[in-house]
Write an enzyme that holds these catalytic residues in place. Structure first.
Site, mmCIF file in Angstrom:
data_model
loop_
_atom_site.group_PDB
_atom_site.id
_atom_site.type_symbol
_atom_site.label_atom_id
_atom_site.label_comp_id
_atom_site.label_asym_id
_atom_site.label_seq_id
_atom_site.Cartn_x
_atom_site.Cartn_y
_atom_site.Cartn_z
ATOM 1 N N GLU A 50 -3.186 -4.085 15.725
ATOM 2 C CA GLU A 50 -4.294 -4.120 14.780
ATOM 3 C C GLU A 50 -5.431 -3.192 15.201
ATOM 4 O OE1 GLU A 50 -4.470 -5.301 11.859
ATOM 5 O OE2 GLU A 50 -2.581 -6.378 11.850
ATOM 6 N N TYR A 133 -12.208 -8.469 10.318
ATOM 7 C CA TYR A 133 -10.835 -8.201 9.875
ATOM 8 C C TYR A 133 -9.825 -8.453 10.992
ATOM 9 C CZ TYR A 133 -6.471 -5.945 9.015
ATOM 10 O OH TYR A 133 -5.131 -5.721 8.938
ATOM 11 N N ASP A 151 -7.641 -5.523 4.242
ATOM 12 C CA ASP A 151 -7.673 -4.112 4.615
ATOM 13 C C ASP A 151 -7.626 -3.270 3.350
ATOM 14 O OD1 ASP A 151 -5.055 -4.316 3.746
ATOM 15 O OD2 ASP A 151 -4.157 -3.448 5.549
ATOM 16 N N CYS A 203 2.368 -1.228 -4.315
ATOM 17 C CA CYS A 203 1.088 -0.991 -4.990
ATOM 18 C C CYS A 203 0.343 0.145 -4.286
ATOM 19 C CB CYS A 203 0.260 -2.278 -4.984
ATOM 20 S SG CYS A 203 -1.109 -2.292 -6.163
ATOM 21 N N CYS A 210 5.059 -0.424 -10.353
ATOM 22 C CA CYS A 210 4.776 -1.701 -11.020
ATOM 23 C C CYS A 210 6.050 -2.408 -11.485
ATOM 24 C CB CYS A 210 3.848 -1.469 -12.208
ATOM 25 S SG CYS A 210 2.238 -0.768 -11.754
ATOM 26 N N CYS A 213 7.354 -4.776 -8.772
ATOM 27 C CA CYS A 213 6.347 -5.556 -8.052
ATOM 28 C C CYS A 213 6.525 -7.049 -8.342
ATOM 29 C CB CYS A 213 4.942 -5.116 -8.482
ATOM 30 S SG CYS A 213 3.621 -6.071 -7.718
ATOM 31 N N CYS A 219 -0.393 -9.167 -13.244
ATOM 32 C CA CYS A 219 -1.301 -8.061 -12.904
ATOM 33 C C CYS A 219 -2.089 -7.590 -14.128
ATOM 34 C CB CYS A 219 -0.524 -6.894 -12.311
ATOM 35 S SG CYS A 219 -1.581 -5.513 -11.806
#
Length: 368
Positions: A50, A133, A151, A203, A210, A213, A219
């Site tokens: 991270e 975060y 993020d 995405c 799409c 997804c 969405c």
């Protein structure tokens, strides 16, 4: 009949089912819960990944992570490492304050927590270099705590899922609230990685897929046809240009004149070529008396807040040179890979100049 919006629990279940099949294979990850058997996440590897991934792509981080964990497999190993060795291994990854905080954090965890990361979110926030975060990511992924990660990938997913047109960074609170509402109480680590994977692989910033997804039906941006335009961002101000000079001096025995930059500030703690502070002019500050030769090309690099144009001057230094700035590093101790990217760019230019000069010297000797 109007179709009702899906419940958050149904949406998280759908995403987790997708993740069980499509989870990315990354060196710091373990498989989804349904496939991992008794394997548990290693908080050290989660934390290290991270920190490395902050403002850096997965592709750039993979090799660094593999080298770090091979050289320092436990946090106690990293805590005991020499600062210069760690900074050298980090060279090229950028944002060098992360490496300094990495060492500080490793030493605090080793000294104050027995080499074990605390599983408490508030305690994580007190560690060097760990912000909201990173603390949320470690809590969720390493300890399966119900913490929300946000993020860039998750911001994009939320902006499109709810068709939020308020530009970033002003939209962050709303995006965080939306993301938190979807974060389930179970499989928190898998869910955190799933929503990040969704943004990274489906995405995406351009040409989102799409049609495949798992959240295509709810969405709002897909329905409105605005997905490709989101998230919106406040225009950035043009970056200023700073100027500097890198002095690359080499002795006949192959030793180079280098300096280690102060721990604080840009490129803090890294090796580099001597020179004056960067500013509005190419400030001259030769570190030793020599016949310095300016190269026709500049080393150019872009930092977060400015563009740098670095003029390069080279010189053959006498064996008894007494530099006013920097120290000589023997040829067998010098690794160009230990230099940050901008300094390595300057070195690459200098290498060509030294090689050309050596060739001319040999030609002169033959003709003589």
């Amino acid at each position: 009949m109007v179709k009702s919006s899906p419940k958050p629990a149904d949406m998280s279940d759908a995403l987790l089912a997708w993740y069980d099949v499509h989870a990315r294979d990354l060196p710091w990850r373990i498989p989804p819960a349904s496939l991992r058997g008794g394997q548990r996440p290693d908080p050290y590897r989660i934390w290290l990944s991270e920190v490395m991934l902050q403002q850096t792509t997965v592709a750039a981080v993979k090799d660094y992570f593999t080298r770090f964990t091979a050289r320092w497999p436990r946090i106690e190993d990293l805590a005991a490492a020499e600062d210069g060795e760690v900074m050298g291994e980090w060279a090229g990854l950028g944002y060098y304050a992360r490496a300094r905080n990495l060492l500080k954090c490793a030493r605090v965890v080793t000294a104050d927590h027995g080499g074990q990361f605390p599983d408490d979110h508030a305690a994580l926030l007190k560690l060097p270099g760990i912000g909201p975060y990173t603390a949320a990511a470690i809590s969720a992924i390493a300890f399966d705590a119900q913490q929300t990660v946000l993020d860039g990938n998750v911001e994009r997913v939320m902006a499109r899922l709810y068709d939020i047109h308020k530009p970033l960074p002003a939209a962050k609170p709303e995006l965080m609230a939306r993301a938190a509402a979807l974060t389930p109480p179970q499989r928190c680590g898998d869910y955190a990685q799933a929503v990040m994977d969704l943004g990274a692989t489906i995405c995406t910033p351009k040409s989102p897929a799409c049609g495949i997804c798992p959240w295509r039906d709810p969405c709002a941006a897909r329905k409105a046809g605005s997905a490709a335009q989101l998230p919106k961002k406040t225009p950035k101000k043009p970056k200023p240009v700073r100027l500097g000079v890198a002095y690359i001096g080499r002795r006949a025995d192959g030793a180079y004149l280098l300096e280690r930059r102060p721990d604080t500030g840009l490129l803090g703690g890294m090796l580099g070529w001597p020179g004056a502070p960067w500013g509005e002019i190419f400030a001259q500050a030769p570190p030793a008396q020599a016949d310095w030769r300016a190269l026709p090309e500049e080393a150019r690099h872009t930092f977060t807040h400015f563009h740098l144009r670095l003029a390069v001057q080279v010189a053959d230094l006498p064996m008894d040179a007494a530099p006013e700035q920097g120290e000589f590093v023997a040829a067998h101790d010098f690794r160009p890979s230990d230099l940050p990217t901008v300094m390595r760019k300057a070195f690459d230019l200098a290498q060509g100049a030294f090689a050309d000069r050596l060739s001319l010297g040999r030609l002169s000797d033959r003709n003589g």
